[in-house]
Design a protein around this motif. Structure first.
Motif, PDB file in Angstrom:
ATOM      1  N   LEU A 154      44.334  -7.928  85.735  1.00 46.37           N
ATOM      2  CA  LEU A 154      44.868  -7.490  86.951  1.00 46.37           C
ATOM      3  C   LEU A 154      43.798  -6.574  87.979  1.00 46.37           C
ATOM      4  CD1 LEU A 154      48.545  -6.399  86.020  1.00 46.37           C
ATOM      5  CD2 LEU A 154      47.614  -8.739  86.654  1.00 46.37           C
ATOM      6  N   ASP A 207      52.201   0.520  96.571  1.00 42.92           N
ATOM      7  CA  ASP A 207      51.292  -0.200  97.130  1.00 42.92           C
ATOM      8  C   ASP A 207      51.573  -0.442  98.760  1.00 42.92           C
ATOM      9  OD1 ASP A 207      50.124  -1.405  95.077  1.00 42.92           O
ATOM     10  OD2 ASP A 207      51.699  -2.382  94.371  1.00 42.92           O
ATOM     11  N   ARG A 221      54.905  -5.793  95.258  1.00 44.77           N
ATOM     12  CA  ARG A 221      54.285  -4.560  95.848  1.00 44.77           C
ATOM     13  C   ARG A 221      55.364  -3.452  95.477  1.00 44.77           C
ATOM     14  NH1 ARG A 221      52.523  -5.021 101.737  1.00 44.77           N
ATOM     15  NH2 ARG A 221      51.345  -3.314 101.322  1.00 44.77           N
ATOM     16  N   ARG A 222      54.972  -2.320  94.908  1.00 39.84           N
ATOM     17  CA  ARG A 222      55.698  -1.278  94.526  1.00 39.84           C
ATOM     18  C   ARG A 222      55.451  -0.216  95.929  1.00 39.84           C
ATOM     19  NH1 ARG A 222      52.745   3.181  92.856  1.00 39.84           N
ATOM     20  NH2 ARG A 222      50.761   3.148  91.755  1.00 39.84           N
ATOM     21  N   VAL A 239      48.450  -5.571  93.967  1.00 36.65           N
ATOM     22  CA  VAL A 239      47.811  -6.017  92.686  1.00 36.65           C
ATOM     23  C   VAL A 239      48.176  -7.570  92.557  1.00 36.65           C
ATOM     24  CG1 VAL A 239      48.187  -5.722  90.218  1.00 36.65           C
ATOM     25  CG2 VAL A 239      48.778  -3.839  91.747  1.00 36.65           C
ATOM     26  N   LYS A 278      45.177  -2.425  83.439  1.00 36.59           N
ATOM     27  CA  LYS A 278      44.699  -3.528  84.383  1.00 36.59           C
ATOM     28  C   LYS A 278      43.921  -4.565  84.003  1.00 36.59           C
ATOM     29  CE  LYS A 278      46.717  -1.576  88.648  1.00 36.59           C
ATOM     30  NZ  LYS A 278      47.221  -0.284  88.142  1.00 36.59           N
ATOM     31  N   ALA A 312      50.438  -3.554  81.753  1.00 32.57           N
ATOM     32  CA  ALA A 312      49.478  -2.969  81.949  1.00 32.57           C
ATOM     33  C   ALA A 312      49.932  -1.427  82.168  1.00 32.57           C
ATOM     34  CB  ALA A 312      48.648  -3.337  83.291  1.00 32.57           C
ATOM     35  N   HIS A 324      46.397 -10.936  90.059  1.00 29.83           N
ATOM     36  CA  HIS A 324      45.666 -11.605  88.800  1.00 29.83           C
ATOM     37  C   HIS A 324      44.199 -12.219  89.031  1.00 29.83           C
ATOM     38  CE1 HIS A 324      49.260 -11.785  86.187  1.00 29.83           C
ATOM     39  NE2 HIS A 324      50.004 -12.057  87.251  1.00 29.83           N
ATOM     40  N   SER A 358      53.739  -8.307  84.128  1.00 25.47           N
ATOM     41  CA  SER A 358      52.289  -8.290  83.740  1.00 25.47           C
ATOM     42  C   SER A 358      52.008  -6.667  84.243  1.00 25.47           C
ATOM     43  CB  SER A 358      51.632  -9.001  84.558  1.00 25.47           C
ATOM     44  OG  SER A 358      51.916  -9.197  85.836  1.00 25.47           O
ATOM     45  N   ARG A 359      52.485  -6.264  85.248  1.00 26.95           N
ATOM     46  CA  ARG A 359      52.332  -4.719  85.637  1.00 26.95           C
ATOM     47  C   ARG A 359      52.957  -3.925  84.700  1.00 26.95           C
ATOM     48  NH1 ARG A 359      52.640  -4.189  92.183  1.00 26.95           N
ATOM     49  NH2 ARG A 359      51.793  -2.089  91.445  1.00 26.95           N
ATOM     50  N   VAL A 398      43.795  -4.164  91.745  1.00 25.75           N
ATOM     51  CA  VAL A 398      44.352  -3.585  92.934  1.00 25.75           C
ATOM     52  C   VAL A 398      43.336  -3.885  94.204  1.00 25.75           C
ATOM     53  CG1 VAL A 398      45.277  -1.592  94.141  1.00 25.75           C
ATOM     54  CG2 VAL A 398      45.404  -1.802  91.782  1.00 25.75           C
ATOM     55  N   ALA A 423      50.504  -9.965  91.185  1.00 25.09           N
ATOM     56  CA  ALA A 423      51.058  -9.854  89.734  1.00 25.09           C
ATOM     57  C   ALA A 423      52.573  -9.293  90.036  1.00 25.09           C
ATOM     58  CB  ALA A 423      50.131  -8.472  89.208  1.00 25.09           C
TER      59      ALA A 423
END
Length: 276
Positions: free
Chosen positions: A94, A149, A145-146, A156, A89, A23, A158, A19-20, A96, A15
């Motif tokens: 989505l 993450d 990834r953040r 995360v 999510k 969410a 789909h 999209s994140r 995790v 994702a």
């Protein structure tokens, strides 16, 4: 593409920011409602308590408790209980997951939420600077990834993938036994797609180009298939039989992969009941 501990490859689509972000907006709306309810409950309790006891509950303490419950408790509890899906999510399809494709645990969800509280959203430590750093990290990451993450070892993905409609010819009568024993490993996806396109659009082609293209594909595919088809098999039926057999084998492999996926990641790919 992820490889599980059982050496099974799972095709996932990470994702990205868009999209994140959507969410997150849904989750923020829910968190605002939860926070408002908690503050309302706080004021109701103040009215019910005697004055000498109500002064013991400091507003600053209540504010910190509400922040902890809303920003850390909500995502931690939701993602732990639902195998990686907050309400936002779930709406966006989505989930995790761990880096190895497995379901996350409470420690993963808590780490992600704690990092979010400190340096991402709301980002209590130097908000503007940490927001910029978080966005840069997500955009630069190959899997979107953040920081949370990276710290938790998660990503995360789909759950629902768009699947284009394709013509799927059936197995011609009399060729199923031969096709089931044929070696089709030398036929790559590019050649198979060319055959599928020809099978789907041959009626739109005019002669002699239809015959020329069909003979060319037949020669190319036949050189990569063994044993040869039964004598007298028309080129068209040969190509259709190869396509049908590749589809049958892919479906069997997909079914086996899904069995393993559901064992290591329960519920992955299922549409939430709330969105049906």
């Amino acid at each position: 593409m992820l490889t599980t501990a059982e050496a099974v490859e799972i095709d996932v689509r990470p994702a990205r920011l868009g999209s994140r972000a959507l969410a997150l907006m849904v989750d923020i709306a829910i968190q605002v409602m939860v926070g408002g309810f908690l503050y309302l409950l706080y004021f109701v309790i103040l009215q019910l308590l005697p004055f000498e006891y109500s002064t013991l509950i400091l507003p600053e303490t209540v504010r910190l408790i509400v922040i902890a419950i809303v920003v850390v408790g909500y995502p931690t509890v939701m993602e732990t209980l639902t195998n990686g899906r907050s309400l936002g999510k779930a709406v966006m399809g989505l989930r995790v997951i761990r880096e190895d494709g497995g379901p996350i645990r409470a420690r993963h969800a808590f780490t992600r939420a704690l990092i979010g509280l400190a340096v991402e959203w709301p980002g209590l430590l130097m908000p503007l600077l940490t927001w910029a750093g978080s966005l840069t990290t997500m955009l630069a990451s190959r899997r979107g990834r953040r920081l949370g993450d990276l710290a938790a070892g998660t990503l995360v993905v789909h759950e629902r993938r768009p699947v284009p409609w394709n013509l799927v010819p059936g197995m011609p009568v009399g060729l199923a036994d031969w096709a089931s024993t044929a070696d089709l490993s030398a036929i790559d996806d590019e050649l198979a797609e060319a055959v599928r396109q020809f099978a789907a659009r041959s009626h739109q082609l005019v002669e002699p180009y239809r015959t020329m293209l069909g003979q060319g594909l037949f020669s190319e595919v036949a050189a990569k298939v063994s044993p040869e088809p039964p004598p007298g098999t028309p080129p068209w039926l040969f190509l259709v039989a190869v396509l049908a057999e590749r589809r049958r084998r892919s479906a069997a492999q997909l079914a086996a992969t899904r069995t393993v996926t559901q064992r290591v990641l329960p519920g992955f790919g299922e549409i939430p009941a709330t969105s049906r």
